[in-house]
Scaffold this motif. Structure first.
Motif, PDB file in Angstrom:
ATOM      1  N   LEU A 144       0.844  -1.197   0.000  1.00 34.36           N
ATOM      2  CA  LEU A 144       0.000   0.000   0.000  1.00 34.36           C
ATOM      3  C   LEU A 144       0.876   1.243   0.000  1.00 34.36           C
ATOM      4  CD1 LEU A 144      -2.562  -0.853   2.830  1.00 34.36           C
ATOM      5  CD2 LEU A 144      -2.972  -0.904   0.381  1.00 34.36           C
ATOM      6  N   ILE A 145       0.511   2.209  -0.829  1.00 34.72           N
ATOM      7  CA  ILE A 145       1.097   3.540  -0.729  1.00 34.72           C
ATOM      8  C   ILE A 145       0.040   4.381  -0.037  1.00 34.72           C
ATOM      9  CG2 ILE A 145       1.958   5.555  -1.956  1.00 34.72           C
ATOM     10  CD1 ILE A 145       2.860   3.698  -4.199  1.00 34.72           C
ATOM     11  N   LEU A 146       0.348   4.856   1.154  1.00 33.05           N
ATOM     12  CA  LEU A 146      -0.623   5.550   1.999  1.00 33.05           C
ATOM     13  C   LEU A 146      -0.100   6.916   2.406  1.00 33.05           C
ATOM     14  CD1 LEU A 146      -1.339   2.613   4.467  1.00 33.05           C
ATOM     15  CD2 LEU A 146      -2.905   3.452   2.736  1.00 33.05           C
ATOM     16  N   ARG A 192       3.324  -4.812   2.914  1.00 32.29           N
ATOM     17  CA  ARG A 192       4.185  -3.674   3.204  1.00 32.29           C
ATOM     18  C   ARG A 192       3.412  -2.392   2.932  1.00 32.29           C
ATOM     19  NH1 ARG A 192       9.154  -2.982   4.196  1.00 32.29           N
ATOM     20  NH2 ARG A 192      10.420  -1.289   3.443  1.00 32.29           N
ATOM     21  N   CYS A 193       3.835  -1.311   3.582  1.00 27.34           N
ATOM     22  CA  CYS A 193       3.262   0.012   3.326  1.00 27.34           C
ATOM     23  C   CYS A 193       4.390   0.996   3.013  1.00 27.34           C
ATOM     24  CB  CYS A 193       2.493   0.528   4.548  1.00 27.34           C
ATOM     25  SG  CYS A 193       1.035  -0.440   4.952  1.00 27.34           S
ATOM     26  N   ARG A 214       2.401   6.080  10.406  1.00 28.33           N
ATOM     27  CA  ARG A 214       3.464   5.271  11.001  1.00 28.33           C
ATOM     28  C   ARG A 214       3.170   4.983  12.472  1.00 28.33           C
ATOM     29  NH1 ARG A 214       6.610   5.436  14.719  1.00 28.33           N
ATOM     30  NH2 ARG A 214       6.248   7.629  15.092  1.00 28.33           N
ATOM     31  N   ALA A 215       2.764   6.012  13.210  1.00 27.02           N
ATOM     32  CA  ALA A 215       2.472   5.834  14.632  1.00 27.02           C
ATOM     33  C   ALA A 215       1.311   4.856  14.835  1.00 27.02           C
ATOM     34  CB  ALA A 215       2.167   7.189  15.273  1.00 27.02           C
ATOM     35  N   GLY A 251       1.192  -2.881  15.804  1.00 24.16           N
ATOM     36  CA  GLY A 251       2.165  -3.956  15.696  1.00 24.16           C
ATOM     37  C   GLY A 251       2.651  -4.230  14.286  1.00 24.16           C
ATOM     38  N   PHE A 252       2.426  -3.311  13.361  1.00 22.00           N
ATOM     39  CA  PHE A 252       2.863  -3.487  11.975  1.00 22.00           C
ATOM     40  C   PHE A 252       4.105  -2.624  11.758  1.00 22.00           C
ATOM     41  CE2 PHE A 252       2.937  -2.772   7.413  1.00 22.00           C
ATOM     42  CZ  PHE A 252       2.533  -3.986   6.894  1.00 22.00           C
ATOM     43  N   THR A 253       5.208  -3.256  11.395  1.00 19.92           N
ATOM     44  CA  THR A 253       6.465  -2.507  11.247  1.00 19.92           C
ATOM     45  C   THR A 253       7.077  -2.618   9.860  1.00 19.92           C
ATOM     46  OG1 THR A 253       7.701  -4.387  12.116  1.00 19.92           O
ATOM     47  CG2 THR A 253       7.019  -2.694  13.712  1.00 19.92           C
ATOM     48  N   ASP A 254       6.405  -3.265   8.936  1.00 23.74           N
ATOM     49  CA  ASP A 254       6.951  -3.420   7.588  1.00 23.74           C
ATOM     50  C   ASP A 254       6.500  -2.251   6.717  1.00 23.74           C
ATOM     51  OD1 ASP A 254       8.281  -4.375   5.426  1.00 23.74           O
ATOM     52  OD2 ASP A 254       7.086  -6.201   5.205  1.00 23.74           O
ATOM     53  N   TYR A 255       7.126  -1.110   6.931  1.00 24.64           N
ATOM     54  CA  TYR A 255       6.777   0.098   6.186  1.00 24.64           C
ATOM     55  C   TYR A 255       8.042   0.863   5.837  1.00 24.64           C
ATOM     56  CZ  TYR A 255       7.481   2.291  10.714  1.00 24.64           C
ATOM     57  OH  TYR A 255       8.027   2.694  11.906  1.00 24.64           O
TER      58      TYR A 255
END
Length: 195
Positions: A114-116, A140-141, A152-153, A159-163
């Protein structure tokens, strides 16, 4: 007036065994098998159910079926732009709020990046982050624009850190090595994307 199951009242549009049906005074009429709907996602099945409820008796069932199997949607709303190098690029730049982004996420069936991000609309991204964590397809983001830090926060709280933080570096947000199989161009907030 519409939903799942045969339900209430003298008239109702409902989903039964993968077919949108119309119920009136004890008679059930199958209208549209959902597999014939070209548009992805449960929300589009619900949209067809609402439309059928509105036009019942004014538009033939055959016309409804023809529209469902040929209408590919509107520009910039979960719109496949192209497939290049095994990556399917999907433009969802009309998805300018968290709810529409949640609907788009629900349509993804392949591994997706995702591009967010975008302009700050002063909204919470916590529900979005929770859905990203629970969605099987999201791998991934890439976070862009004014809201990158807020997203990001929320992702980290969930609990998602794949960005990747791309900020305003839009070339970085679209580097080929970041996208293994498919790409949902979706921002969750307003951001103008030009293909």
């Amino acid at each position: 007036f519409f939903g799942e199951g045969e339900g209430y009242g003298n008239k109702r549009v409902f989903l039964k065994d993968g077919v949108i049906c119309f119920y009136e005074n004890g008679n059930v009429e199958p209208i549209l098998p959902v597999e014939k709907i070209l548009l992805p996602g449960k929300h589009n099945i619900e949209n067809y159910m609402a439309a059928i409820a509105v036009v019942e008796g004014m538009v033939s069932d055959e016309t409804i079926r023809q529209v469902a199997k040929t209408f590919g949607g509107v520009e910039h709303r979960i719109e496949t732009v192209r497939t290049l190098g095994g990556v399917t690029w999907i433009n969802d730049s009309k998805g300018t709020n968290v709810d529409s982004t949640l609907k788009a996420i629900d349509t993804m069936t392949r591994p997706t990046v995702l591009i967010l991000g975008g302009s700050d609309k002063k909204t919470s991204f916590d529900a979005l982050a929770e859905r990203i964590v629970s969605a099987d397809a999201i791998r991934r983001c890439v976070l862009i624009g004014d809201t990158a830090e807020q997203i990001r926060a929320s992702l980290e709280r969930a609990g998602f850190t794949d960005y990747t933080m791309a900020g305003y570096d839009f070339d970085r947000s679209s580097q080929r090595e970041r996208f293994p199989n498919s790409e949902l161009l979706d921002r969750g907030t307003s951001y103008i994307f030009c293909t």
